[in-house]
Design a protein around this motif. Structure first.
Motif, PDB file in Angstrom:
ATOM      1  N   ARG A 136       0.882  -1.307   0.411  1.00 15.05           N
ATOM      2  CA  ARG A 136      -0.536   0.076   0.054  1.00 15.05           C
ATOM      3  C   ARG A 136       0.781   1.754   0.172  1.00 15.05           C
ATOM      4  NH1 ARG A 136      -3.398  -0.229   5.022  1.00 15.05           N
ATOM      5  NH2 ARG A 136      -0.985  -0.470   5.983  1.00 15.05           N
ATOM      6  N   SER A 137       0.475   2.842  -0.584  1.00 19.36           N
ATOM      7  CA  SER A 137       0.795   3.494  -0.565  1.00 19.36           C
ATOM      8  C   SER A 137       1.215   4.562   0.974  1.00 19.36           C
ATOM      9  CB  SER A 137      -0.074   4.603  -1.141  1.00 19.36           C
ATOM     10  OG  SER A 137      -0.522   4.230  -2.026  1.00 19.36           O
ATOM     11  N   ASN A 138       2.293   5.307   1.119  1.00 16.56           N
ATOM     12  CA  ASN A 138       2.791   5.699   2.618  1.00 16.56           C
ATOM     13  C   ASN A 138       1.463   5.933   3.645  1.00 16.56           C
ATOM     14  OD1 ASN A 138       5.638   5.738   1.766  1.00 16.56           O
ATOM     15  ND2 ASN A 138       5.086   7.616   0.337  1.00 16.56           N
ATOM     16  N   TYR A 139       0.055   6.930   2.895  1.00 16.39           N
ATOM     17  CA  TYR A 139      -0.270   7.830   3.752  1.00 16.39           C
ATOM     18  C   TYR A 139      -1.295   5.807   4.782  1.00 16.39           C
ATOM     19  CZ  TYR A 139      -3.574   7.060  -0.252  1.00 16.39           C
ATOM     20  OH  TYR A 139      -4.269   6.141  -1.099  1.00 16.39           O
ATOM     21  N   GLU A 140      -1.288   5.084   3.899  1.00 10.86           N
ATOM     22  CA  GLU A 140      -1.814   3.796   4.105  1.00 10.86           C
ATOM     23  C   GLU A 140      -1.417   3.023   5.316  1.00 10.86           C
ATOM     24  OE1 GLU A 140      -4.245   1.728   1.194  1.00 10.86           O
ATOM     25  OE2 GLU A 140      -2.996   2.561   0.125  1.00 10.86           O
ATOM     26  N   HIS A 141      -0.215   2.938   5.171  1.00  6.47           N
ATOM     27  CA  HIS A 141       0.218   2.217   6.408  1.00  6.47           C
ATOM     28  C   HIS A 141       1.363   2.929   6.935  1.00  6.47           C
ATOM     29  CE1 HIS A 141       4.848   3.345   4.527  1.00  6.47           C
ATOM     30  NE2 HIS A 141       4.490   2.837   2.926  1.00  6.47           N
ATOM     31  N   ASN A 142       1.282   4.046   7.132  1.00  9.48           N
ATOM     32  CA  ASN A 142       1.314   5.683   8.101  1.00  9.48           C
ATOM     33  C   ASN A 142       0.780   4.762   9.403  1.00  9.48           C
ATOM     34  OD1 ASN A 142       4.241   6.201   6.980  1.00  9.48           O
ATOM     35  ND2 ASN A 142       3.040   8.058   5.959  1.00  9.48           N
ATOM     36  N   LEU A 143      -0.165   5.221   9.229  1.00  6.45           N
ATOM     37  CA  LEU A 143      -1.493   4.654  10.286  1.00  6.45           C
ATOM     38  C   LEU A 143      -1.660   3.337  10.782  1.00  6.45           C
ATOM     39  CD1 LEU A 143      -4.715   6.438  10.918  1.00  6.45           C
ATOM     40  CD2 LEU A 143      -5.687   5.311   9.012  1.00  6.45           C
ATOM     41  N   CYS A 245       1.310  12.323  15.178  1.00  7.33           N
ATOM     42  CA  CYS A 245       0.955  13.023  14.602  1.00  7.33           C
ATOM     43  C   CYS A 245       2.037  13.656  14.196  1.00  7.33           C
ATOM     44  CB  CYS A 245       0.741  14.141  15.977  1.00  7.33           C
ATOM     45  SG  CYS A 245      -0.083  16.086  15.506  1.00  7.33           S
ATOM     46  N   ARG A 246       1.606  14.628  12.814  1.00  9.15           N
ATOM     47  CA  ARG A 246       2.805  14.819  11.829  1.00  9.15           C
ATOM     48  C   ARG A 246       3.198  16.187  12.383  1.00  9.15           C
ATOM     49  NH1 ARG A 246       2.133  17.152   5.993  1.00  9.15           N
ATOM     50  NH2 ARG A 246       2.719  14.873   5.431  1.00  9.15           N
ATOM     51  N   PHE A 267      -2.810  13.335   6.060  1.00  3.22           N
ATOM     52  CA  PHE A 267      -1.984  12.644   7.273  1.00  3.22           C
ATOM     53  C   PHE A 267      -2.513  12.808   8.209  1.00  3.22           C
ATOM     54  CE2 PHE A 267      -3.236  17.282   7.304  1.00  3.22           C
ATOM     55  CZ  PHE A 267      -2.686  17.712   8.246  1.00  3.22           C
ATOM     56  N   THR A 268      -1.854  12.080   9.651  1.00  2.00           N
ATOM     57  CA  THR A 268      -2.500  11.772  10.909  1.00  2.00           C
ATOM     58  C   THR A 268      -2.201  13.076  11.460  1.00  2.00           C
ATOM     59  OG1 THR A 268       0.137  10.776  11.310  1.00  2.00           O
ATOM     60  CG2 THR A 268      -1.567   9.867  10.983  1.00  2.00           C
ATOM     61  N   GLN A 269      -2.996  13.536  12.202  1.00  2.38           N
ATOM     62  CA  GLN A 269      -2.726  14.987  13.385  1.00  2.38           C
ATOM     63  C   GLN A 269      -3.294  14.945  14.554  1.00  2.38           C
ATOM     64  OE1 GLN A 269      -5.003  18.783  12.105  1.00  2.38           O
ATOM     65  NE2 GLN A 269      -2.397  19.155  11.787  1.00  2.38           N
ATOM     66  N   CYS A 270      -3.014  15.221  15.332  1.00  2.87           N
ATOM     67  CA  CYS A 270      -3.651  15.613  16.755  1.00  2.87           C
ATOM     68  C   CYS A 270      -5.077  16.103  16.841  1.00  2.87           C
ATOM     69  CB  CYS A 270      -3.176  15.516  17.777  1.00  2.87           C
ATOM     70  SG  CYS A 270      -2.172  16.504  18.327  1.00  2.87           S
ATOM     71  N   ASP A 271      -5.940  15.791  18.377  1.00  4.06           N
ATOM     72  CA  ASP A 271      -7.374  16.854  17.439  1.00  4.06           C
ATOM     73  C   ASP A 271      -6.384  18.311  18.045  1.00  4.06           C
ATOM     74  OD1 ASP A 271      -9.438  15.465  17.231  1.00  4.06           O
ATOM     75  OD2 ASP A 271      -9.388  14.322  18.939  1.00  4.06           O
ATOM     76  N   GLU A 272      -5.613  18.221  19.278  1.00  2.87           N
ATOM     77  CA  GLU A 272      -5.167  19.632  19.606  1.00  2.87           C
ATOM     78  C   GLU A 272      -4.587  20.183  18.865  1.00  2.87           C
ATOM     79  OE1 GLU A 272      -4.968  16.722  22.927  1.00  2.87           O
ATOM     80  OE2 GLU A 272      -4.525  16.553  20.932  1.00  2.87           O
ATOM     81  N   CYS A 273      -3.358  19.650  17.888  1.00  5.52           N
ATOM     82  CA  CYS A 273      -3.137  20.427  16.375  1.00  5.52           C
ATOM     83  C   CYS A 273      -3.791  20.592  15.568  1.00  5.52           C
ATOM     84  CB  CYS A 273      -1.507  19.610  16.082  1.00  5.52           C
ATOM     85  SG  CYS A 273      -0.498  19.170  16.798  1.00  5.52           S
TER      86      CYS A 273
END
Length: 317
Positions: A136-143, A245-246, A267-273
């Protein structure tokens, strides 16, 4: 019992006049009241659709009534609401873009890696002579990904063929390929065999089926899906969050699209950011004049925008 279902499926099978079939298929789905996204090509079908349990059953019956698609295996999720806003069915040259100059070099209906059922995959994956390969692509396996899996630095599956040389060091190993639902592995494993790899396997039904039938053991993180849900839980045995979180590096399972439509990156990002950057991946994107309003989800739907009194078009948000 939840009122709605989401079906993930594919089938490699030649379709005569596939462009017309796509138009007819779209009409059937709309008449049925389904939402979703389907790709039709000469080589077969690839889709995710969502609707009531009755609508989904009618759709599956329709697919199986067409003898060309008897090999279709539906991965069924019960959901609280439809996983799409609209229904799309489009004709494309391939149901998964291979990136090959001549895509006919491989034919998943004739030769692919050996299919492993989830329990077989689970039994084999930790052997010393085995390599687990995420196609799979980057954004998939990063998760999320399988523990100890090899991942590839690719933005789309069409970049996979260019990575074959980097994988040559594993030619003496058993290669266990996997993806979300199995469709990418059909082409990835076929290409590996074409390039001289001898012992190639694929996880039948992909991560989704593995989660349902093997409890998702050793799949770390969440599985990216191509609908409004964005990500789903897979592992009910030994779950762990691996994505960060990026922006701040904090562990988070949340993935969004950048609120700047000209970026729109996954991209992955926490709620605070997320709230601090208003759904953008960076300060520059936060300040972009076309930045979309952020509601905490990071999911954006294309909506009609009036251009003038005589014409209305869909903007590319």
């Amino acid at each position: 019992m939840k009122a709605y279902q989401t079906l993930l499926y594919y089938c490699y099978s030649h379709i005569q006049d596939a462009e017309q079939y796509a138009a007819d298929h779209l009409k059937f789905c709309k008449d049925l009241g389904l939402t979703g996204r389907i790709i039709v090509a000469d080589e077969g079908l690839n889709g995710t659709v969502s609707g009531t349990r009755e609508q989904c059953k009618a759709y599956m019956d329709y697919i199986y009534a067409d003898g060309r698609f008897n090999a279709t295996e539906f991965k069924i999720d019960d959901v609280d609401e439809p996983s799409f806003m609209k229904m799309h069915c489009r004709y494309k040259s391939e149901i998964v873009h291979s990136g090959l100059k001549d895509p006919h070099v491989i034919d998943p209906t004739k030769k692919t890696g050996k299919h492993l059922e989830p329990t077989e995959f689970m039994e084999m994956k930790d052997r010393d002579d085995v390599v687990i390969l995420d196609v799979r692509s980057n954004y998939e396996h990063n998760l999320g990904k399988f523990k100890n899996a090899i991942t590839l630095d690719i933005d789309n599956f069409r970049d996979f063929p260019a990575m074959i040389n980097e994988l040559a060091q594993y030619k003496d190993k058993k290669i266990l390929t996997y993806c979300t639902g199995g469709i990418k592995c059909e082409k990835a494993s076929a290409l590996l065999l074409h390039e001289g790899f001898k012992d190639v396997y694929q996880l039948h039904g992909g991560i989704i089926k593995y989660g349902k039938e093997a409890g998702g053991k050793d799949f770390e993180g969440k599985c990216y899906v191509f609908d409004n849900r964005i990500a789903v839980d897979v592992n009910s045995v030994n779950p762990v969050v691996v994505s960060t979180c990026r922006n701040c590096g904090k562990t988070t399972p949340k993935m969004i699209n950048c609120a700047n439509p000209e970026c729109n990156e996954h991209f992955t990002q926490c709620d605070e950011c997320g709230w601090e950057l208003d759904g953008a991946c960076s300060t520059a994107c936060k300040e972009h004049p076309r930045k979309r309003p952020y509601d905490g989800t990071g999911y954006y739907v294309k909506v009609p925008q009036p251009i003038n009194k005589k014409k209305v078009t869909l903007t590319s948000l």
